[in-house]
Design a protein around this motif. Structure first.
Motif, mmCIF file in Angstrom:
data_model
loop_
_atom_site.group_PDB
_atom_site.id
_atom_site.type_symbol
_atom_site.label_atom_id
_atom_site.label_comp_id
_atom_site.label_asym_id
_atom_site.label_seq_id
_atom_site.Cartn_x
_atom_site.Cartn_y
_atom_site.Cartn_z
ATOM 1 N N UNK A 42 0.860 -1.181 0.000
ATOM 2 C CA UNK A 42 0.000 0.000 0.000
ATOM 3 C C UNK A 42 0.897 1.232 0.000
ATOM 4 N N UNK A 43 0.988 1.913 -1.123
ATOM 5 C CA UNK A 43 1.918 3.052 -1.189
ATOM 6 C C UNK A 43 1.575 4.158 -0.203
ATOM 7 N N UNK A 44 0.288 4.343 0.078
ATOM 8 C CA UNK A 44 -0.104 5.425 0.988
ATOM 9 C C UNK A 44 0.451 5.155 2.387
ATOM 10 N N UNK A 45 0.294 3.914 2.844
ATOM 11 C CA UNK A 45 0.815 3.550 4.170
ATOM 12 C C UNK A 45 2.335 3.697 4.193
ATOM 13 N N UNK A 46 2.976 3.283 3.105
ATOM 14 C CA UNK A 46 4.437 3.403 3.032
ATOM 15 C C UNK A 46 4.886 4.857 3.124
ATOM 16 N N UNK A 47 4.190 5.710 2.398
ATOM 17 C CA UNK A 47 4.557 7.125 2.414
ATOM 18 C C UNK A 47 4.339 7.731 3.804
ATOM 19 N N UNK A 48 3.174 7.454 4.372
ATOM 20 C CA UNK A 48 2.865 8.032 5.688
ATOM 21 C C UNK A 48 3.853 7.526 6.734
ATOM 22 N N UNK B 36 -1.396 7.928 -10.895
ATOM 23 C CA UNK B 36 -1.078 7.089 -9.738
ATOM 24 C C UNK B 36 -0.797 7.954 -8.512
ATOM 25 N N UNK B 37 -0.840 7.289 -7.340
ATOM 26 C CA UNK B 37 -0.561 7.989 -6.086
ATOM 27 C C UNK B 37 0.890 8.469 -6.068
ATOM 28 N N UNK B 38 1.781 7.658 -6.606
ATOM 29 C CA UNK B 38 3.197 8.033 -6.615
ATOM 30 C C UNK B 38 3.424 9.328 -7.389
ATOM 31 N N UNK B 39 2.780 9.407 -8.540
ATOM 32 C CA UNK B 39 2.939 10.621 -9.355
ATOM 33 C C UNK B 39 2.370 11.841 -8.630
ATOM 34 N N UNK B 40 1.212 11.630 -7.969
ATOM 35 C CA UNK B 40 0.584 12.749 -7.246
ATOM 36 C C UNK B 40 1.451 13.196 -6.074
ATOM 37 N N UNK B 44 3.052 16.868 -5.280
ATOM 38 C CA UNK B 44 2.656 17.685 -4.130
ATOM 39 C C UNK B 44 3.799 17.939 -3.136
ATOM 40 N N UNK B 45 4.654 16.958 -2.942
ATOM 41 C CA UNK B 45 5.680 17.092 -1.891
ATOM 42 C C UNK B 45 6.589 18.306 -2.111
ATOM 43 N N UNK B 46 7.056 18.539 -3.356
ATOM 44 C CA UNK B 46 7.915 19.726 -3.545
ATOM 45 C C UNK B 46 7.217 21.050 -3.220
ATOM 46 N N UNK B 87 -10.319 9.994 -6.930
ATOM 47 C CA UNK B 87 -9.802 8.821 -6.210
ATOM 48 C C UNK B 87 -8.355 9.022 -5.777
ATOM 49 N N UNK B 88 -7.552 9.460 -6.738
ATOM 50 C CA UNK B 88 -6.137 9.696 -6.431
ATOM 51 C C UNK B 88 -6.009 10.823 -5.402
ATOM 52 N N UNK B 89 -6.889 11.809 -5.502
ATOM 53 C CA UNK B 89 -6.881 12.925 -4.544
ATOM 54 C C UNK B 89 -7.135 12.453 -3.127
ATOM 55 N N UNK B 90 -8.097 11.563 -2.975
ATOM 56 C CA UNK B 90 -8.402 11.042 -1.625
ATOM 57 C C UNK B 90 -7.236 10.188 -1.114
ATOM 58 N N UNK B 91 -6.649 9.413 -2.022
ATOM 59 C CA UNK B 91 -5.550 8.531 -1.611
ATOM 60 C C UNK B 91 -4.303 9.325 -1.188
ATOM 61 N N UNK B 92 -4.104 10.453 -1.839
ATOM 62 C CA UNK B 92 -2.884 11.212 -1.546
ATOM 63 C C UNK B 92 -3.080 12.148 -0.338
ATOM 64 N N UNK B 93 -4.316 12.356 0.057
ATOM 65 C CA UNK B 93 -4.602 13.310 1.149
ATOM 66 C C UNK B 93 -3.915 12.948 2.471
ATOM 67 N N UNK B 94 -3.910 11.677 2.918
ATOM 68 C CA UNK B 94 -3.206 11.357 4.174
ATOM 69 C C UNK B 94 -1.720 11.703 4.129
ATOM 70 N N UNK B 95 -1.117 11.571 2.963
ATOM 71 C CA UNK B 95 0.302 11.933 2.826
ATOM 72 C C UNK B 95 0.462 13.441 3.023
ATOM 73 N N UNK B 96 -0.479 14.203 2.469
ATOM 74 C CA UNK B 96 -0.425 15.660 2.633
ATOM 75 C C UNK B 96 -0.627 16.041 4.095
ATOM 76 N N UNK B 97 -1.560 15.343 4.754
ATOM 77 C CA UNK B 97 -1.800 15.619 6.183
ATOM 78 C C UNK B 97 -0.519 15.385 6.975
ATOM 79 N N UNK B 98 0.159 14.291 6.662
ATOM 80 C CA UNK B 98 1.392 13.949 7.378
ATOM 81 C C UNK B 98 2.483 14.991 7.110
#
Lengths: 58, 175
Positions: A42-48, B36-40, B44-46, B87-98
């Motif tokens: 799960x890439x999201x879990x990995x990133x977090x 993909x989430x990786x691309x998103x 966003x990270x930069x 979908x990708x937006x929702x998946x990437x949101x926790x990474x942005x929160x972190x």
């Protein structure tokens, strides 16, 4: 959409907290070395997890 | 407020009007650029390294905006510009929160994620009135007569109800 984000974040947070700590097998963020499929990754879990660990190690 | 409560129905779009526009006229109707989430995440990270964006994000966090709401706004912007799908937006949101937690910690700013349990006692007039009523009910002593009756009834042994013998046709007669 905010509701879904909150739910997803709560789920990921609990999943990370309940998961046993393991030694990282790769230098990258996503994937296992030599893995033939992306099953169970799960890439999201990995990133977090990565961001959280790097923050805590500061 | 009456204007907001009752919108002018004659000016409202007719059902199905949204489908009469030309398909692909808006960015979000085009195929997303990041699939993909990786691309998103790479996109966003930069953003968090740019001082202008980071200071804006931190000022909002300091103002009390929940991080989940901020992530929602950022990803919705991405969807609107046709950057990625919902979908990708929702998946990437926790990474942005972190990432925002990391930024807030580094800047020593207090933040709320938005997943915290809500407080029982709110600040609305209704909840304050309800809390006051509950407090009054708890503190109110019993009237003297009622209190005596209650005390007496507590001392007396409780009588168990005696079952009456049924007198129906199918009942057994006493032997």
């Amino acid at each position: 959409m905010s509701k879904h984000i909150r739910k997803l974040y709560t789920r990921i947070d609990s999943q990370i907290k309940s998961a046993p700590k393991k030694v990282p097998t790769t230098t990258g963020l996503v994937g296992k070395r030599g893995a033939t499929t992306d099953e169970g990754i799960n890439p999201v879990i990995d990133y977090v997890t990565y961001i959280r660990e790097s923050r805590e190690s500061r | 407020m009456p204007i907001l409560d009752k919108p002018d129905l004659l000016d409202a779009p007719i059902p199905g009007q949204a489908l009469t526009g030309e398909p692909g006229a808006y960015p979000w109707e085009q195929p997303p650029q990041l699939t993909t989430v990786d691309e998103a995440v790479e996109h966003y990270i930069p953003m968090f390294n740019e001082e202008e964006i980071l200071s804006g994000v931190l000022s909002h966090i300091e103002g009390g905006v929940a991080l989940a709401t901020m992530a929602d706004l950022i990803t919705k912007g991405g969807v609107m510009t046709g950057l990625h799908s919902i979908d990708v937006g929702i998946m990437v949101a926790p990474v942005l929160v972190e990432m925002m937690i990391t930024a807030a910690d580094a800047a020593d700013i207090e933040y709320t994620i938005g997943t915290e349990p809500k407080k029982k006692e709110g600040s609305t007039k209704v909840s304050i009135a309800a809390a006051l009523r509950d407090k009054e009910v708890q503190e109110e002593p019993l009237p003297t007569e009622l209190g005596q009756v209650m005390e007496m009834s507590m001392d007396e042994p409780v009588e168990e109800p005696v079952e009456e013998e049924s007198m129906g046709m199918m009942s057994r007669r006493g032997v």
